[in-house]
Design a protein around this motif. Structure first.
Motif, PDB file in Angstrom:
ATOM      1  N   ASN A   1       0.805  -1.225   0.000  1.00  0.00           N
ATOM      2  CA  ASN A   1       0.000   0.000   0.000  1.00  0.00           C
ATOM      3  C   ASN A   1       0.836   1.273   0.000  1.00  0.00           C
ATOM      4  OD1 ASN A   1      -2.344  -1.500   0.027  1.00  0.00           O
ATOM      5  ND2 ASN A   1      -2.493  -1.521   2.264  1.00  0.00           N
ATOM      6  N   LEU A   2       2.095   1.162   0.401  1.00  0.00           N
ATOM      7  CA  LEU A   2       2.986   2.329   0.423  1.00  0.00           C
ATOM      8  C   LEU A   2       3.811   2.443  -0.858  1.00  0.00           C
ATOM      9  CD1 LEU A   2       4.275   2.087   4.129  1.00  0.00           C
ATOM     10  CD2 LEU A   2       2.474   3.560   3.206  1.00  0.00           C
ATOM     11  N   GLY A   3       3.603   1.516  -1.787  1.00  0.00           N
ATOM     12  CA  GLY A   3       4.342   1.550  -3.039  1.00  0.00           C
ATOM     13  C   GLY A   3       5.701   0.890  -2.986  1.00  0.00           C
ATOM     14  N   HIS A   4       5.985   0.165  -1.901  1.00  0.00           N
ATOM     15  CA  HIS A   4       7.274  -0.502  -1.757  1.00  0.00           C
ATOM     16  C   HIS A   4       7.178  -1.951  -2.251  1.00  0.00           C
ATOM     17  CE1 HIS A   4       7.890   2.498   1.758  1.00  0.00           C
ATOM     18  NE2 HIS A   4       8.282   3.021   0.611  1.00  0.00           N
ATOM     19  N   ALA A   5       8.276  -2.465  -2.793  1.00  0.00           N
ATOM     20  CA  ALA A   5       8.297  -3.835  -3.290  1.00  0.00           C
ATOM     21  C   ALA A   5       7.938  -4.812  -2.172  1.00  0.00           C
ATOM     22  CB  ALA A   5       9.668  -4.166  -3.860  1.00  0.00           C
ATOM     23  N   CYS A   6       7.074  -5.768  -2.489  1.00  0.00           N
ATOM     24  CA  CYS A   6       6.590  -6.711  -1.471  1.00  0.00           C
ATOM     25  C   CYS A   6       7.648  -7.737  -1.073  1.00  0.00           C
ATOM     26  CB  CYS A   6       5.351  -7.444  -1.994  1.00  0.00           C
ATOM     27  SG  CYS A   6       3.917  -6.387  -2.242  1.00  0.00           S
ATOM     28  N   THR A   7       8.589  -8.002  -1.948  1.00  0.00           N
ATOM     29  CA  THR A   7       9.650  -8.965  -1.658  1.00  0.00           C
ATOM     30  C   THR A   7      11.006  -8.266  -1.747  1.00  0.00           C
ATOM     31  OG1 THR A   7       9.715  -9.623  -3.987  1.00  0.00           O
ATOM     32  CG2 THR A   7       8.315 -10.920  -2.510  1.00  0.00           C
ATOM     33  N   PRO A   8      12.006  -8.756  -1.024  1.00  0.00           N
ATOM     34  CA  PRO A   8      13.330  -8.129  -1.067  1.00  0.00           C
ATOM     35  C   PRO A   8      13.911  -8.148  -2.483  1.00  0.00           C
ATOM     36  CG  PRO A   8      13.168  -9.667   0.776  1.00  0.00           C
ATOM     37  CD  PRO A   8      11.946  -9.885  -0.065  1.00  0.00           C
ATOM     38  N   VAL A   9      14.520  -7.054  -2.887  1.00  0.00           N
ATOM     39  CA  VAL A   9      15.156  -6.943  -4.200  1.00  0.00           C
ATOM     40  C   VAL A   9      16.666  -6.993  -4.001  1.00  0.00           C
ATOM     41  CG1 VAL A   9      15.484  -5.485  -6.229  1.00  0.00           C
ATOM     42  CG2 VAL A   9      13.249  -5.579  -5.102  1.00  0.00           C
ATOM     43  N   PRO A  10      17.358  -7.889  -4.696  1.00  0.00           N
ATOM     44  CA  PRO A  10      18.811  -8.005  -4.503  1.00  0.00           C
ATOM     45  C   PRO A  10      19.540  -6.698  -4.768  1.00  0.00           C
ATOM     46  CG  PRO A  10      17.980  -9.877  -5.759  1.00  0.00           C
ATOM     47  CD  PRO A  10      16.848  -8.886  -5.658  1.00  0.00           C
ATOM     48  N   SER A  11      20.521  -6.400  -3.934  1.00  0.00           N
ATOM     49  CA  SER A  11      21.398  -5.247  -4.105  1.00  0.00           C
ATOM     50  C   SER A  11      22.804  -5.660  -3.692  1.00  0.00           C
ATOM     51  CB  SER A  11      20.929  -4.065  -3.250  1.00  0.00           C
ATOM     52  OG  SER A  11      19.720  -3.528  -3.727  1.00  0.00           O
ATOM     53  N   GLY A  12      23.765  -4.803  -3.983  1.00  0.00           N
ATOM     54  CA  GLY A  12      25.146  -5.117  -3.636  1.00  0.00           C
ATOM     55  C   GLY A  12      25.767  -6.058  -4.649  1.00  0.00           C
ATOM     56  N   ASN A  13      26.330  -7.157  -4.147  1.00  0.00           N
ATOM     57  CA  ASN A  13      26.904  -8.175  -5.026  1.00  0.00           C
ATOM     58  C   ASN A  13      25.767  -9.046  -5.571  1.00  0.00           C
ATOM     59  OD1 ASN A  13      28.225 -10.248  -6.297  1.00  0.00           O
ATOM     60  ND2 ASN A  13      29.427 -10.903  -4.527  1.00  0.00           N
ATOM     61  N   VAL A  14      25.413  -8.841  -6.848  1.00  0.00           N
ATOM     62  CA  VAL A  14      24.230  -9.509  -7.414  1.00  0.00           C
ATOM     63  C   VAL A  14      24.603 -10.527  -8.497  1.00  0.00           C
ATOM     64  CG1 VAL A  14      22.711  -7.549  -6.903  1.00  0.00           C
ATOM     65  CG2 VAL A  14      23.849  -7.684  -9.137  1.00  0.00           C
ATOM     66  N   PHE A  15      25.876 -10.916  -8.583  1.00  0.00           N
ATOM     67  CA  PHE A  15      26.297 -11.810  -9.666  1.00  0.00           C
ATOM     68  C   PHE A  15      25.477 -13.099  -9.672  1.00  0.00           C
ATOM     69  CE2 PHE A  15      28.997 -15.208 -11.409  1.00  0.00           C
ATOM     70  CZ  PHE A  15      29.244 -14.698 -12.677  1.00  0.00           C
ATOM     71  N   ARG A  16      25.345 -13.750  -8.504  1.00  0.00           N
ATOM     72  CA  ARG A  16      24.569 -14.992  -8.457  1.00  0.00           C
ATOM     73  C   ARG A  16      23.102 -14.735  -8.789  1.00  0.00           C
ATOM     74  NH1 ARG A  16      21.342 -16.876  -4.740  1.00  0.00           N
ATOM     75  NH2 ARG A  16      22.127 -15.408  -3.173  1.00  0.00           N
ATOM     76  N   ASN A  17      22.540 -13.641  -8.293  1.00  0.00           N
ATOM     77  CA  ASN A  17      21.144 -13.309  -8.576  1.00  0.00           C
ATOM     78  C   ASN A  17      20.909 -13.100 -10.064  1.00  0.00           C
ATOM     79  OD1 ASN A  17      22.037 -11.630  -5.874  1.00  0.00           O
ATOM     80  ND2 ASN A  17      20.167 -12.799  -5.574  1.00  0.00           N
ATOM     81  N   ILE A  18      21.893 -12.487 -10.739  1.00  0.00           N
ATOM     82  CA  ILE A  18      21.800 -12.276 -12.186  1.00  0.00           C
ATOM     83  C   ILE A  18      21.672 -13.608 -12.910  1.00  0.00           C
ATOM     84  CG2 ILE A  18      23.170 -11.593 -14.207  1.00  0.00           C
ATOM     85  CD1 ILE A  18      21.958  -9.222 -12.726  1.00  0.00           C
ATOM     86  N   LEU A  19      22.414 -14.596 -12.452  1.00  0.00           N
ATOM     87  CA  LEU A  19      22.374 -15.910 -13.096  1.00  0.00           C
ATOM     88  C   LEU A  19      21.061 -16.624 -12.815  1.00  0.00           C
ATOM     89  CD1 LEU A  19      26.008 -17.163 -12.346  1.00  0.00           C
ATOM     90  CD2 LEU A  19      25.156 -15.928 -14.344  1.00  0.00           C
ATOM     91  N   GLU A  20      20.480 -16.368 -11.660  1.00  0.00           N
ATOM     92  CA  GLU A  20      19.258 -17.070 -11.262  1.00  0.00           C
ATOM     93  C   GLU A  20      18.035 -16.598 -12.031  1.00  0.00           C
ATOM     94  OE1 GLU A  20      20.097 -18.309  -6.610  1.00  0.00           O
ATOM     95  OE2 GLU A  20      19.223 -16.339  -7.062  1.00  0.00           O
ATOM     96  N   SER A  21      17.920 -15.287 -12.262  1.00  0.00           N
ATOM     97  CA  SER A  21      16.689 -14.782 -12.874  1.00  0.00           C
ATOM     98  C   SER A  21      16.890 -13.384 -13.434  1.00  0.00           C
ATOM     99  CB  SER A  21      15.554 -14.749 -11.847  1.00  0.00           C
ATOM    100  OG  SER A  21      15.837 -13.792 -10.832  1.00  0.00           O
ATOM    101  N   TYR A  22      15.973 -12.989 -14.309  1.00  0.00           N
ATOM    102  CA  TYR A  22      15.956 -11.625 -14.830  1.00  0.00           C
ATOM    103  C   TYR A  22      15.205 -10.743 -13.825  1.00  0.00           C
ATOM    104  CZ  TYR A  22      17.697 -12.891 -19.473  1.00  0.00           C
ATOM    105  OH  TYR A  22      18.475 -13.310 -20.514  1.00  0.00           O
ATOM    106  N   PHE A  23      15.861 -10.417 -12.731  1.00  0.00           N
ATOM    107  CA  PHE A  23      15.144  -9.667 -11.692  1.00  0.00           C
ATOM    108  C   PHE A  23      15.209  -8.167 -11.914  1.00  0.00           C
ATOM    109  CE2 PHE A  23      19.445  -9.739 -10.001  1.00  0.00           C
ATOM    110  CZ  PHE A  23      19.579  -8.504  -9.396  1.00  0.00           C
ATOM    111  N   ILE A  24      16.069  -7.696 -12.827  1.00  0.00           N
ATOM    112  CA  ILE A  24      16.182  -6.265 -13.099  1.00  0.00           C
ATOM    113  C   ILE A  24      15.371  -5.918 -14.342  1.00  0.00           C
ATOM    114  CG2 ILE A  24      17.761  -4.395 -13.749  1.00  0.00           C
ATOM    115  CD1 ILE A  24      19.958  -5.932 -12.258  1.00  0.00           C
TER     116      ILE A  24
END
Length: 331
Positions: free
Chosen positions: A147-170
């Motif tokens: 309701n405040l316009g904030h993402a409901c789930t945590p969004v990866p930040s910082g070192n995101v190399f592994r996250n990049i490989l896992e999914s197109y989150f950006i």
């Protein structure tokens, strides 16, 4: 661009690439010139449009003569067009804007402010985005919000190399990038059909990413988008993805990074099979074998790829049905 002013309010270069975007390009350009941030440089590259896109751009530049406009006689590819703009860019930070997307008010100021506050090797600041249809109607969000316009789930930040490989989150058009990092990497790889996965893999191994928890961009979804083209048997997107997967393989350092890459390879091996690019699916399988033993589903896909089982028509019907079912649900 005076060095003094660049220290006070660093210049931001927006590189807008267009190809047959006559219905949208004026809105995209207007969204840049209406930014309240004072130091914005706009470079527009048309990639051989065959409609009235160039006329729309020329009319716009007559009202805003500071805009630099490059008109390519033929479509030389998105990555080449962006690199043309990058070679001229003078800003500390760069935004890659497609001529069918829209910057929301305050975007450049908010991303620049965060960049200037960050300590350490940060290369990218990105945000949430709203998806719109060809008519500009909102059809969804990249990250669901509360309701405040904030993402409901945590969004990866910082070192995101592994996250990049896992999914197109950006959401790609939300990125603001450091120009010196782009130059260090040699810009976008012009041997590839698209840019984002490759840039993420190469930059996130060396640098960090930061997230602004706001919707700052409108991303337009069109029927002929790259995500739709990946279903076609003659598309080159899947071959480019395989090339990037090999780059990622060379950059993985930990078991969890290799496992994340294995998941990406399985996914695109299936896509190659669905597109009936059977030899390419087998090449994905060869890379997968270097990381893990294929599971049952992967072995089945590889087996059917050897047999050249025709599945593309059925799969495309399934995707159309799934898309229609999604659009029928309220946003």
């Amino acid at each position: 661009m005076s060095p003094y002013l660049n220290r006070i309010k660093p210049w931001v270069t927006v590189i807008c690439t267009s190809y047959n975007h006559e219905a949208y390009v004026e809105q995209a350009l207007q969204s840049v010139v209406e930014q309240a941030y004072p130091n914005v440089e706009l470079i527009v590259i048309d990639n051989g449009s065959t409609d009235h896109t160039t006329e729309r751009i020329e009319q716009f530049t007559q009202q805003h003569p500071a805009i630099r406009f490059i008109r390519n006689a033929t479509n030389q590819g998105l990555n080449h067009a962006f690199n043309q703009g990058l070679a001229l860019a003078g800003g500390r930070y760069v935004i890659d804007l497609s001529a069918d997307d829209v910057l929301l008010p305050g975007r450049i100021a908010k991303q620049t402010e965060l960049f200037e506050q960050l300590a350490g090797p940060y290369a990218v600041v990105f945000s949430n985005a709203a998806y719109i249809d060809p008519q500009g109607k909102k059809v969804g969000l990249h990250y669901a919000v509360d309701n405040l316009g904030h993402a409901c789930t945590p969004v990866p930040s910082g070192n995101v190399f592994r996250n990049i490989l896992e999914s197109y989150f950006i959401c790609t058009p939300t990125m603001m990038m450091r120009r010196d990092v782009l130059n260090e990497l040699g810009g976008y790889d012009e041997t590839l059909t698209y840019e984002d996965f490759d840039f993420w893999v190469r930059s996130s191994r060396l640098y960090r990413y930061a997230y602004v928890d706001e919707v700052l961009t409108l991303k337009r979804q069109l029927p002929d988008s790259l995500s739709a083209q990946v279903l076609l048997p003659d598309n080159n997107l899947l071959r480019s993805t395989l090339a990037v997967c090999y780059k990622a393989f060379d950059r993985c350092l930990t078991p969890d990074e290799y496992q994340a890459l294995a998941g990406r390879i399985r996914k695109f091996m299936r896509k190659a099979f669905y597109a009936e690019q059977f030899d390419l699916a087998l090449q994905y399988g060869k890379l997968l074998h270097q990381i893990v033993k294929p599971d049952l589903m992967s072995s089945l896909v590889l087996g059917m790829s050897h047999l050249h089982v025709p599945v593309n028509t059925l799969y495309r019907h399934y995707i159309k049905w799934k898309a229609a079912d999604h659009l029928s649900k309220p946003v």
